[in-house]
Write a protein that holds these residues in place. Sequence first.
Motif, mmCIF file in Angstrom:
data_model
loop_
_atom_site.group_PDB
_atom_site.id
_atom_site.type_symbol
_atom_site.label_atom_id
_atom_site.label_comp_id
_atom_site.label_asym_id
_atom_site.label_seq_id
_atom_site.Cartn_x
_atom_site.Cartn_y
_atom_site.Cartn_z
ATOM 1 N N LEU A 1 0.591 -1.446 -0.014
ATOM 2 C CA LEU A 1 -0.380 -0.483 0.076
ATOM 3 C C LEU A 1 1.193 1.301 -0.113
ATOM 4 N N GLY B 1 2.513 6.053 3.907
ATOM 5 C CA GLY B 1 1.075 6.144 5.324
ATOM 6 C C GLY B 1 1.881 5.945 6.382
ATOM 7 N N ALA C 1 -2.522 1.828 9.080
ATOM 8 C CA ALA C 1 -2.652 0.829 7.863
ATOM 9 C C ALA C 1 -2.846 -0.838 8.354
ATOM 10 N N CYS D 1 -13.580 -3.936 3.756
ATOM 11 C CA CYS D 1 -12.862 -3.225 2.948
ATOM 12 C C CYS D 1 -13.552 -2.430 2.496
ATOM 13 N N ASP E 1 -11.976 3.913 0.928
ATOM 14 C CA ASP E 1 -10.716 4.299 0.518
ATOM 15 C C ASP E 1 -10.225 3.004 0.480
ATOM 16 N N LEU E 2 -9.718 2.507 1.514
ATOM 17 C CA LEU E 2 -9.154 0.935 1.455
ATOM 18 C C LEU E 2 -8.888 0.216 -0.094
ATOM 19 N N GLU F 1 -10.119 1.362 -3.171
ATOM 20 C CA GLU F 1 -9.643 2.378 -4.358
ATOM 21 C C GLU F 1 -8.174 2.106 -4.067
ATOM 22 N N ARG F 2 -7.295 2.334 -2.413
ATOM 23 C CA ARG F 2 -6.174 2.108 -2.056
ATOM 24 C C ARG F 2 -5.303 0.524 -2.478
ATOM 25 N N GLN G 1 -5.410 0.491 -6.548
ATOM 26 C CA GLN G 1 -4.113 1.084 -7.016
ATOM 27 C C GLN G 1 -3.184 0.410 -7.178
ATOM 28 N N ALA G 2 -2.769 -0.486 -5.982
ATOM 29 C CA ALA G 2 -1.356 -0.659 -5.745
ATOM 30 C C ALA G 2 -1.502 -2.239 -6.395
ATOM 31 N N ARG H 1 -6.624 -5.553 -11.441
ATOM 32 C CA ARG H 1 -7.178 -4.204 -10.712
ATOM 33 C C ARG H 1 -8.986 -4.235 -10.993
#
Length: 202
Positions: A28, A31, A36, A49, A52-53, A55-56, A59-60, A65
């Motif tokens: 991740l 931060g 986390a 989940c 916002d988690l 979405e992270r 992205q990770a 995806r």
Amino acid sequence: MSAVVDLLARLLNTADRRALARALVDRLGPGNRNKAFRRVHALVDDGACPPDLAERLLQAFPEDREALSIAIEQTRAERVAQRHAAMKALFRPHLFIRTERSRPRQITMFGLSGGVDRWLKLPLPEDIAERGTGVQRRLVREAVEAHAAECGEGRPVFSMGRTVGYLYRPRYEQSYAVSLDGRIVSGDQGLVNEPQSGVSIG
């Protein structure tokens, strides 16, 4: 194991929960690592989940995806189904008291003194849904009349203001609007989300 955790374990090639949590925190990126770790452990342990988690995570794992997005939605659906199953198992027939306020004036005292179960629910016979329509209507009316006699003018409910109506819940998936004089005034409105309350100390 939830769908999203199962997929992440395969993507990171580990079935060990602690190792998976550490690998996810590293993946991740920068931060607050303590925060986390808490959130990742909630994900690994319970499938929690939040958006916002999610979405992270997307992205990770840009190369995965689409699969990850599907797994996240599956996990959310699983958690909703589990929550409803747990609530259905605990459900008991009742009248839910509708009040002029949607939130208590004194939230802490409301919770400590019994919360929703004490102040906003009037218990009904366990087998009321199996009884005839006329009997159900009579029992609902009697419960409303008893509540009115107990509360007095305006039927005030602790920290919630005056009573404005009731909701008859014979089964978990059923609900009917009830007037202040105890009449059932609607058809089946289906499953409703009643407010919940609880207090944790420490």
